[in-house]
Design an enzyme around this catalytic site. Structure first.
Site, PDB file in Angstrom:
ATOM      1  N   CYS A  31       3.710   1.809   2.009  1.00 27.46           N
ATOM      2  CA  CYS A  31       3.323   2.695   1.615  1.00 27.46           C
ATOM      3  C   CYS A  31       2.036   2.700   2.862  1.00 27.46           C
ATOM      4  O   CYS A  31       1.402   1.697   3.352  1.00 27.46           O
ATOM      5  CB  CYS A  31       1.577   3.239   0.434  1.00 27.46           C
ATOM      6  SG  CYS A  31       3.015   2.791  -0.788  1.00 27.46           S
ATOM      7  N   TYR A 170      16.037   0.887  -4.265  1.00 23.04           N
ATOM      8  CA  TYR A 170      14.802   0.747  -4.507  1.00 23.04           C
ATOM      9  C   TYR A 170      14.972  -0.329  -5.976  1.00 23.04           C
ATOM     10  O   TYR A 170      15.000   0.956  -7.008  1.00 23.04           O
ATOM     11  CB  TYR A 170      14.174   1.771  -4.464  1.00 23.04           C
ATOM     12  CG  TYR A 170      12.828   0.582  -3.857  1.00 23.04           C
ATOM     13  CD1 TYR A 170      11.981  -0.302  -4.402  1.00 23.04           C
ATOM     14  CD2 TYR A 170      11.218   1.694  -3.982  1.00 23.04           C
ATOM     15  CE1 TYR A 170      11.173  -0.590  -4.616  1.00 23.04           C
ATOM     16  CE2 TYR A 170      10.328   1.695  -4.367  1.00 23.04           C
ATOM     17  CZ  TYR A 170       9.932  -0.032  -4.782  1.00 23.04           C
ATOM     18  OH  TYR A 170       8.526  -0.260  -4.510  1.00 23.04           O
ATOM     19  N   HIS A 173       9.291  -4.123  -7.453  1.00 22.35           N
ATOM     20  CA  HIS A 173       7.192  -3.822  -7.494  1.00 22.35           C
ATOM     21  C   HIS A 173       7.023  -3.442  -9.003  1.00 22.35           C
ATOM     22  O   HIS A 173       5.897  -2.762  -9.462  1.00 22.35           O
ATOM     23  CB  HIS A 173       6.403  -2.680  -7.137  1.00 22.35           C
ATOM     24  CG  HIS A 173       6.835  -2.588  -5.519  1.00 22.35           C
ATOM     25  ND1 HIS A 173       7.056  -2.062  -4.311  1.00 22.35           N
ATOM     26  CD2 HIS A 173       6.609  -4.236  -5.075  1.00 22.35           C
ATOM     27  CE1 HIS A 173       7.457  -3.199  -3.152  1.00 22.35           C
ATOM     28  NE2 HIS A 173       6.584  -4.528  -3.485  1.00 22.35           N
ATOM     29  N   ASP A 266       3.315  -8.956  -4.801  1.00 19.53           N
ATOM     30  CA  ASP A 266       4.335  -9.438  -3.809  1.00 19.53           C
ATOM     31  C   ASP A 266       3.462  -9.543  -2.343  1.00 19.53           C
ATOM     32  O   ASP A 266       3.456  -9.422  -1.184  1.00 19.53           O
ATOM     33  CB  ASP A 266       5.042  -8.247  -3.582  1.00 19.53           C
ATOM     34  CG  ASP A 266       6.276  -7.165  -2.680  1.00 19.53           C
ATOM     35  OD1 ASP A 266       5.987  -8.677  -1.738  1.00 19.53           O
ATOM     36  OD2 ASP A 266       6.578  -6.406  -2.002  1.00 19.53           O
TER      37      ASP A 266
END
Ligand code: ADP
Ligand code: SF4
Length: 689
Positions: A31, A170, A173, A266
């Site tokens: 991001c 995906y 997360h 992460d």
């Protein structure tokens, strides 16, 4: 063996389905607070990574539909064909520099709140949205699942049309629907999408198959999967279901991008995980299960670690988000054997902070990050000097060192004067605190560069007065004298009612503790009205030193700012484990040699806590005495930079030093013309694309 051949394995091409990566450096999706709101800025930032040698440059999570609307955060968006041109800016810019472009398609399920679209929120089962917001997601019925698969397929085709080479499915997360379907606590379905693991993986399997079917002849299909939630038996574990998922889908994607979830795990900060490659323990098994290439992450900045991961057969591609932010030219520097020029990530998560507040990305180590398009800054290039001028930089903290380094790179003769025994300023002091050792990289990187230059002189133990400066006769002076913590308890919550501090009280500031002063025996009360990391880290240090510590804050959390750097929960847990007593929602009202008086933020009720000494962490006072004294002394340049101009983050001080060096001897008209380029929506065609 030469450095170049020692690392040559990192520069072998890797086949990923129908496309070929030119080497093993893979910028995984990250991001950046630009996204669909600032697409030109994102394209230029990604292109810089491609120029720096990354073989694959990914964008960030890309919403595939209005039911996955992450507003107000600036992620990428591909709801329909009108979003293609903005994304094509990135693919063209990345291709132009010889890299492959990857797109991370996402449906965020209950991680989205759909505040802009006002669409219903979707999840495997009925449940609240993940943020503390009074809204619930509805369980997807079969037609919702069919719709989702269609949206994903159509988005993949649009992604291909936008020029992407690698298209992600995906599941990571804790933020995406495919992963939500896999996790038993989020999936209570009794149909073929719930129950046994095979069923919970069904949606992912379909999405991978359908993406292949839609675009697999020209684009590679990557699968990003969090193999472990780092919750032990309370979550997905690499040794159990995580491995089983990889076994079930082993040969389906063209590329496995594996990590741990959630984001705080992460992107762990160095304070809580100093080791690079820290995810290998979880992800190393993946390569033994699949024949497809595997990319993994873990704040990888050391080329020796990278080589060993490849040689041990744990990874095929070296994944990086933060190391690529701190140094977009990391691959090129390794290829050319310029290892000591690598600008290593310090693991502070200020980059994450910016995205978390919807602001464009910034980086403590790399002041050009996010400024590639709007200011035209390049991390490795800067305009040569305009004239034969000399410059004096007073203060060798982050601002002074960055300013001096960039001035020296421009070719100016630079003198640096530092009052204390060693350069580094606040990073030298702060890096001595528990968990903050990596902060010193900010100074080390710059000092390493400065010491190799013939046009730089560094003087320590040189506290300069006005007379000293004038005697040196250098006409251009950058004053980076920093700031010191105030000791009167005044801060944002005590402005109206400054605390009453009795004369015989032992009051310490963070500077005192960092310079080695020890509080007296007995309880130490820390009052934090700063809310960043310092007060929490001081509490940790004092508790480790054996003190009984009481931590008082007007906020409802310890170190509340660090929610944005993804470490607040760890900080509070660590303090509690160390026996620190925490009192939230209280401001400081009075202090004497025996007790601290604090007031409830809501009721104003007064409470007293016994303490023998107090550490006040509220605000900093700017060190401007030298700057003020140099006024009207005939200097050509007198510029105040860094914390001396405005105390803030280390990243802000570095940025200020960089800006000052870029603007030095630049025509004032150019500097004044505009702050920076902005991406303004054009209404010329009626505003509707
Ligand atoms: P910044 O974050 O803006 O770089 P720091 O507080 O980290 O600020 O660093 C400021 C540095 O300036 C400190 O190392 C301090 O010792 C030094 N300094 C302050 N006043 C003087 C002075 N008059 N002469 C030389 N160095 C100074
Ligand atoms: Fe690393 Fe900090 Fe830069 Fe993020 S902001 S890339 S964590 S140095």
């Amino acid at each position: 063996m030469s450095e170049a051949s020692r690392y040559s394995v990192l520069f072998e091409p890797v086949q990923i389905g129908p496309v070929t990566a030119r080497n093993r450096f893979f910028q995984v999706p990250h991001c950046n607070g630009m996204g669909h709101v600032r697409p030109q800025a994102e394209a230029a930032m990604r292109a810089m990574k491609a120029e720096g040698g990354w073989a694959v440059v990914s964008n960030q999570e890309t919403e595939i539909h209005p039911t996955s609307d992450l507003s107000p955060f600036a992620e990428n968006r591909l709801w329909d064909a009108r979003d293609i041109p903005a994304l094509r800016l990135m693919t063209e810019a990345v291709h132009d520099k010889g890299a492959l472009a990857a797109i991370e398609l996402v449906h965020n399920g209950n991680h989205a709140q759909n505040l802009f679209s006002r669409a219903p929120v979707l999840a495997p089962s009925d449940m609240s949205v993940s943020a503390a917001f009074p809204k619930q997601a509805r369980a997807m019925d079969k037609s919702d699942i069919r719709d989702l698969r269609r949206w994903h397929r159509e988005a993949a085709i649009r992604a291909r049309d936008a020029g992407f080479d690698i298209i992600y499915v995906y599941a990571g997360h804790d933020m995406t629907l495919p992963q939500h379907f896999m996790l038993p606590h989020m999936n209570q379905r009794s149909d073929e999408y719930g129950g046994c693991l095979e069923n919970r993986v069904r949606l992912t399997r379909e999405l991978i198959e359908e993406t292949h079917d839609a675009v697999g002849d020209t684009c590679a299909v990557a699968f990003r999967f969090a193999v472990d939630e780092m919750l032990g038996s309370d979550g997905m574990q690499a040794a159990e279901e995580g491995r089983a998922v990889v076994e079930m889908l082993a040969e389906m994607p063209d590329l496995w991008d594996v990590n741990v979830s959630n984001w705080a795990n992460d992107s762990m900060t160095t304070r809580f995980q100093p080791q690079d490659g820290y995810q290998n323990d979880y992800t190393a098994f993946v390569k033994s299960v699949t024949s497809k290439p595997v990319v993994g992450v873990g704040r990888l900045t050391s080329p020796d670690t990278m080589v060993s991961l490849i040689r041990k057969g744990q990874l095929d591609l070296i994944g990086a988000a933060r190391p690529s932010i701190a140094d977009p030219f990391l691959p090129e520097k390794i290829r050319e054997g310029r290892i000591d020029e690598i600008r290593e990530c310090i693991g502070c998560n200020i980059c994450v902070m910016a995205d978390s507040v919807g602001a464009p990305i910034r980086c403590t180590q790399n002041p050009t990050m996010g400024e590639e398009w709007r200011r035209g800054w390049h991390p490795e290039r800067i305009a040569p000097k305009a004239a034969q001028s000399d410059a004096l930089v007073v203060g060798a903290g982050p601002a002074g060192l960055e300013c001096a380094m960039q001035l020296a790179r421009r070719g100016y003769q630079v003198t640096i004067a530092e009052a204390s025994d060693a350069p580094g300023g606040r990073v030298l002091r702060e890096s001595g605190l528990p968990g903050l050792g990596a902060w010193m990289r900010v100074a080390d990187y710059r000092l390493n560069d400065l010491r190799q230059r013939g046009n730089v002189q560094i003087f320590t133990q040189s506290a300069l007065s006005k007379e000293d400066v004038l005697e040196l006769g250098i006409p251009n002076v950058f004053v980076a004298t920093g700031s010191r913590w105030r000791a009167d308890g005044i801060g944002r919550n005590t402005l109206r009612n400054p605390p009453k501090i009795a004369g015989n009280t032992t009051v310490l500031t963070p500077d005192d503790i960092m310079m080695g002063t020890h509080p007296s025996d007995g309880t130490v009360a820390i009052y934090d009205d700063d809310h960043a990391y310092i007060a929490g880290v001081l509490a940790e240090k004092l508790a480790l030193d054996g003190h009984h510590v009481i931590f008082v804050t007007p906020e409802s959390l310890v170190s509340s700012f660090t929610v944005l750097t993804l470490e607040q929960h760890r900080i509070q847990a660590r303090l509690l484990e160390l026996g620190v007593e925490i009192i939230c929602n209280h401001t400081l009202s009075a202090l004497n040699a025996e007790k601290m008086q604090i007031a409830c933020c809501f009721t104003e009720n007064i409470r007293e806590i016994g303490c023998r000494s107090a550490v006040l962490v509220t605000e900093r006072l700017r060190e401007t005495a030298l700057y003020d004294a140099l006024q009207d002394q005939g200097l050509t340049t007198r510029e105040l930079i860094g914390d001396a101009a405005g105390p803030a983050l280390i990243a802000d001080a570095v940025y200020a030093g960089h800006m000052a060096a870029r603007n030095f001897e630049r025509a004032q008209a150019d500097i004044n013309q505009d702050w920076f380029r902005r991406e303004i929506i054009s209404l010329a065609e009626g505003g509707t694309p």
